[in-house]
Motif scaffolding. Structure first.
Motif, PDB file in Angstrom:
ATOM      1  N   ILE A   1       0.843  -1.207   0.000  1.00 16.92           N
ATOM      2  CA  ILE A   1       0.000   0.000   0.000  1.00 16.92           C
ATOM      3  C   ILE A   1       0.871   1.247   0.000  1.00 16.92           C
ATOM      4  CG2 ILE A   1      -1.714   1.298   1.324  1.00 16.92           C
ATOM      5  CD1 ILE A   1      -2.792  -1.372   2.344  1.00 16.92           C
ATOM      6  N   GLY A   2       1.948   1.235   0.798  1.00 13.47           N
ATOM      7  CA  GLY A   2       2.839   2.387   0.847  1.00 13.47           C
ATOM      8  C   GLY A   2       3.526   2.647  -0.475  1.00 13.47           C
ATOM      9  N   ALA A   3       3.893   1.589  -1.180  1.00 11.03           N
ATOM     10  CA  ALA A   3       4.588   1.763  -2.458  1.00 11.03           C
ATOM     11  C   ALA A   3       3.641   2.232  -3.554  1.00 11.03           C
ATOM     12  CB  ALA A   3       5.258   0.454  -2.859  1.00 11.03           C
ATOM     13  N   LYS A   4       2.410   1.699  -3.554  1.00 11.51           N
ATOM     14  CA  LYS A   4       1.457   2.030  -4.620  1.00 11.51           C
ATOM     15  C   LYS A   4       0.625   3.269  -4.320  1.00 11.51           C
ATOM     16  CE  LYS A   4       0.829  -2.681  -6.384  1.00 11.51           C
ATOM     17  NZ  LYS A   4      -0.165  -3.727  -6.737  1.00 11.51           N
ATOM     18  N   VAL A   5       0.614   3.693  -3.044  1.00 17.04           N
ATOM     19  CA  VAL A   5      -0.274   4.782  -2.593  1.00 17.04           C
ATOM     20  C   VAL A   5      -1.701   4.459  -3.037  1.00 17.04           C
ATOM     21  CG1 VAL A   5      -0.481   7.281  -2.326  1.00 17.04           C
ATOM     22  CG2 VAL A   5       1.694   6.288  -3.043  1.00 17.04           C
ATOM     23  N   SER A   6      -2.071   3.225  -2.875  1.00 18.66           N
ATOM     24  CA  SER A   6      -3.391   2.756  -3.296  1.00 18.66           C
ATOM     25  C   SER A   6      -3.684   1.437  -2.613  1.00 18.66           C
ATOM     26  CB  SER A   6      -3.436   2.586  -4.815  1.00 18.66           C
ATOM     27  OG  SER A   6      -4.646   1.970  -5.224  1.00 18.66           O
ATOM     28  N   ALA A   7      -4.982   1.122  -2.486  1.00 16.51           N
ATOM     29  CA  ALA A   7      -5.394  -0.161  -1.919  1.00 16.51           C
ATOM     30  C   ALA A   7      -5.852  -1.120  -2.997  1.00 16.51           C
ATOM     31  CB  ALA A   7      -6.521   0.052  -0.898  1.00 16.51           C
ATOM     32  N   ASP A   8      -5.642  -0.752  -4.266  1.00 14.52           N
ATOM     33  CA  ASP A   8      -6.034  -1.596  -5.381  1.00 14.52           C
ATOM     34  C   ASP A   8      -4.862  -2.466  -5.830  1.00 14.52           C
ATOM     35  OD1 ASP A   8      -8.576  -0.435  -5.421  1.00 14.52           O
ATOM     36  OD2 ASP A   8      -7.892   1.186  -6.737  1.00 14.52           O
ATOM     37  N   GLY A   9      -5.170  -3.699  -6.250  1.00 13.69           N
ATOM     38  CA  GLY A   9      -4.141  -4.592  -6.763  1.00 13.69           C
ATOM     39  C   GLY A   9      -3.164  -5.075  -5.715  1.00 13.69           C
TER      40      GLY A   9
ATOM     41  N   ALA B   1      -7.587   0.531   4.700  1.00 12.74           N
ATOM     42  CA  ALA B   1      -6.719   1.491   4.009  1.00 12.74           C
ATOM     43  C   ALA B   1      -7.467   2.169   2.869  1.00 12.74           C
ATOM     44  CB  ALA B   1      -5.477   0.780   3.476  1.00 12.74           C
ATOM     45  N   ARG B   2      -8.294   1.407   2.151  1.00  6.90           N
ATOM     46  CA  ARG B   2      -9.075   1.997   1.060  1.00  6.90           C
ATOM     47  C   ARG B   2     -10.014   3.084   1.583  1.00  6.90           C
ATOM     48  NH1 ARG B   2     -10.608  -2.249  -1.085  1.00  6.90           N
ATOM     49  NH2 ARG B   2      -9.392  -2.211  -3.015  1.00  6.90           N
ATOM     50  N   ARG B   3     -10.648   2.817   2.708  1.00  2.18           N
ATOM     51  CA  ARG B   3     -11.580   3.803   3.266  1.00  2.18           C
ATOM     52  C   ARG B   3     -10.845   5.045   3.761  1.00  2.18           C
ATOM     53  NH1 ARG B   3     -15.622  -0.354   6.594  1.00  2.18           N
ATOM     54  NH2 ARG B   3     -16.394  -1.450   4.717  1.00  2.18           N
ATOM     55  N   ALA B   4      -9.634   4.848   4.287  1.00  2.00           N
ATOM     56  CA  ALA B   4      -8.835   6.006   4.714  1.00  2.00           C
ATOM     57  C   ALA B   4      -8.428   6.845   3.508  1.00  2.00           C
ATOM     58  CB  ALA B   4      -7.600   5.531   5.483  1.00  2.00           C
ATOM     59  N   LEU B   5      -8.034   6.187   2.419  1.00  5.60           N
ATOM     60  CA  LEU B   5      -7.632   6.915   1.201  1.00  5.60           C
ATOM     61  C   LEU B   5      -8.818   7.626   0.559  1.00  5.60           C
ATOM     62  CD1 LEU B   5      -5.198   4.275  -0.350  1.00  5.60           C
ATOM     63  CD2 LEU B   5      -4.576   6.530   0.544  1.00  5.60           C
ATOM     64  N   GLU B   6      -9.999   7.034   0.669  1.00  9.35           N
ATOM     65  CA  GLU B   6     -11.197   7.691   0.131  1.00  9.35           C
ATOM     66  C   GLU B   6     -11.485   8.994   0.871  1.00  9.35           C
ATOM     67  OE1 GLU B   6     -14.222   4.760   0.409  1.00  9.35           O
ATOM     68  OE2 GLU B   6     -13.597   3.691  -1.435  1.00  9.35           O
ATOM     69  N   GLN B   7     -11.214   9.012   2.161  1.00  4.58           N
ATOM     70  CA  GLN B   7     -11.408  10.256   2.925  1.00  4.58           C
ATOM     71  C   GLN B   7     -10.416  11.336   2.487  1.00  4.58           C
ATOM     72  OE1 GLN B   7     -11.382   9.568   7.198  1.00  4.58           O
ATOM     73  NE2 GLN B   7     -12.301   7.540   6.919  1.00  4.58           N
ATOM     74  N   ALA B   8      -9.230  10.911   2.072  1.00  7.63           N
ATOM     75  CA  ALA B   8      -8.194  11.875   1.691  1.00  7.63           C
ATOM     76  C   ALA B   8      -8.338  12.352   0.245  1.00  7.63           C
ATOM     77  CB  ALA B   8      -6.806  11.242   1.874  1.00  7.63           C
ATOM     78  N   MET B   9      -9.216  11.736  -0.511  1.00  7.96           N
ATOM     79  CA  MET B   9      -9.339  12.041  -1.945  1.00  7.96           C
ATOM     80  C   MET B   9      -9.792  13.490  -2.169  1.00  7.96           C
ATOM     81  SD  MET B   9      -9.072  10.268  -4.865  1.00  7.96           S
ATOM     82  CE  MET B   9      -9.559   8.574  -4.495  1.00  7.96           C
ATOM     83  N   ASN B  10      -9.113  14.177  -3.089  1.00  2.00           N
ATOM     84  CA  ASN B  10      -9.510  15.545  -3.465  1.00  2.00           C
ATOM     85  C   ASN B  10     -10.763  15.499  -4.332  1.00  2.00           C
ATOM     86  OD1 ASN B  10      -7.828  17.514  -2.305  1.00  2.00           O
ATOM     87  ND2 ASN B  10      -6.132  16.800  -3.576  1.00  2.00           N
TER      88      ASN B  10
END
Length: 445
Positions: free
Chosen positions: A410-418, A436-445
């Motif tokens: 996740i840290g390398a891809k900056v994503s929870a996909d794949g 992690a996906r839900r945390a990234l969704e909150q950070a989405m612009n």
């Protein structure tokens, strides 16, 4: 709760199916073997079972050894009940068949968790609880295997009766090791407030301590033959109540302090840090800005050169004209100077880079194997600089393996996909990925 269900199933089979078990034991052995293999395959495979009930009470009753232990409990209590009682008349004729069935069911637990123990040994894990559990489990397997083989009638008939009986006494050590194994695993979890473990310790203690007390009582009465049984019965009640109360007190000692809110648990979370790197989005934005600046400068230079050429050509034609025309031309050239300046473009301001995520800390949670999984991300300029993860109830061993596999991806891809899940810890892996996906969704612009 799981053990209570398992005890109910074992008692029901022992008392209601005693005649079929005695007449055709092979059918029960095959059924137990098929269920054991199926549970191992389902537990160790990467398939995801969304139903918590199926995971805990259908697969869990086999993989966690609850049903096998329940059958062992029936076997050992058959030898502790008073001679001549109705239950002992039912159980003693099928005691060997019950023990073989119990051993087959126990192999589901041995294989499922044994692979994890071997993996941890290879990784060099040396925690005291792990070492004790490993030694106890190894001793149990070494005792259980020969006792199970000697429980088959064909093997038993070929052995000397006294020798067989002496070897079978190792079963007492085996029963004691089961209880020690349970305490080593369950007491720390009960002290941390894990749901259901305190009740499980009380139930297991009642079964195993009660068996030990009843077995000693039976031996005392058979050898001493006291006329009055009030004194031995009173001693037995005290001998039963005190260890069970002690086990409960030890397990309950820090439970109230361990049920801490998420913020306190978070302090013990594992944290992975990453070096901040420029992402592809940032680089693209910077390249666009640089290209835009170069294009503006090129346009301005071209426009200036074209205007200068036109001015030289105009001056050559003006020499052939009359003085009046020269004055008009001078006036015209004077009037054209502002237009030349108007053709020059002002260099464009460098655009600010655009980011996919907002910088800051964001937290998400999802369902793991036995409870909630939490993930906290720190993002800076579209790069993850740290990830913290912790679980409310998942087993630390499995959750640790999942973290070590999932979080670096996740840290390398900056994503929870794949993201590839950790084999053998699929549910914990999926919980971390989803949180992690839900945390990234909150950070989405």
């Amino acid at each position: 709760m799981l053990f209570l269900i398992a005890i109910s199933i074992a008692v029901l089979i022992a008392f209601c199916l005693d005649k079929p078990l005695k007449k055709c034991p092979a059918a029960f052995y095959i059924t137990a073997a098929v269920l054991t293999v199926a549970s191992i395959m389902a537990t160790k495979s990467d398939m995801t079972i969304s139903s918590r009930f199926v995971r805990d009470y259908v697969l869990g009753i086999f993989s966690r050894g609850a049903l096998g232990t329940a059958f062992w409990a029936v076997v050992m209590w058959a030898g502790a009940l008073p001679n001549g009682s109705a239950p002992i008349k039912k159980l003693m004729p099928i005691r060997g068949e019950l023990s073989i069935t119990a051993a087959i069911l126990t192999f589901s637990h041995i294989i499922t968790y044994g692979m994890t123990y071997i993996t941890n040994l290879i990784k060099g894990r040396t925690g005291s609880d792990f070492v004790i559990t490993s030694i106890v489990c190894l001793a149990m397997v070494l005792i259980m295997t020969p006792l199970t083989v000697m429980s088959f009638k064909k093997i038993r008939k070929k052995m000397n009766a006294k020798t067989w009986k002496k070897i079978q006494r190792l079963a007492y050590i085996f029963y004691a090791l089961i209880y020690v194994h349970i305490l080593v695993l369950f007491v720390p979890k009960a002290q941390k407030g894990r749901e259901g473990y305190f009740l499980s310790i009380l139930v297991y203690s009642a079964v195993f301590v009660g068996y030990a007390v009843m077995r000693i009582r039976k031996y005392y009465i058979a050898s001493k033959k006291p006329e009055k049984k009030l004194v031995p019965n009173t001693v037995c009640v005290c001998a039963f109540a005190l260890p069970v109360a002690l086990a409960g007190a030890v397990s309950r000692g820090t439970a109230s302090q361990s049920a801490k809110p998420s913020g306190v648990v978070e302090e013990k979370a594992a944290t992975f840090t990453f070096s901040a790197e420029t992402t592809a989005v940032t680089e693209a934005a910077a390249t666009t800005a640089r290209d835009g600046k170069k294009s503006s400068e090129t346009t301005a230079v071209t426009t200036s050169e074209t205007t200068a050429t036109e001015a030289v050509t105009s001056n050559k034609k003006d020499e052939k004209k009359s003085s009046d025309d020269e004055e008009k031309q001078e006036e015209q050239e004077h009037n054209d100077e502002p237009e030349q300046e108007n053709h020059e473009d002002t260099p464009a301001a460098e655009p600010q880079p655009t980011y996919k995520y907002r910088s800051g800390e964001y937290e998400g949670e999802a369902e793991g194997y036995a409870g909630k999984v939490h993930v906290k991300l720190t993002i800076e300029n579209d790069a993850i600089t740290s990830i913290s993860a912790w679980a409310d109830d998942d087993d630390p061993e499995y959750f640790g393996d999942a973290m070590n596999t999932i979080i670096p991806q996740i840290g390398a891809k900056v994503s929870a996909d794949g993201i590839d899940a950790c084999s053998g810890a699929t549910y914990s892996s999926n919980g971390i990925i989803e949180a992690a996906r839900r945390a990234l969704e909150q950070a989405m612009n």
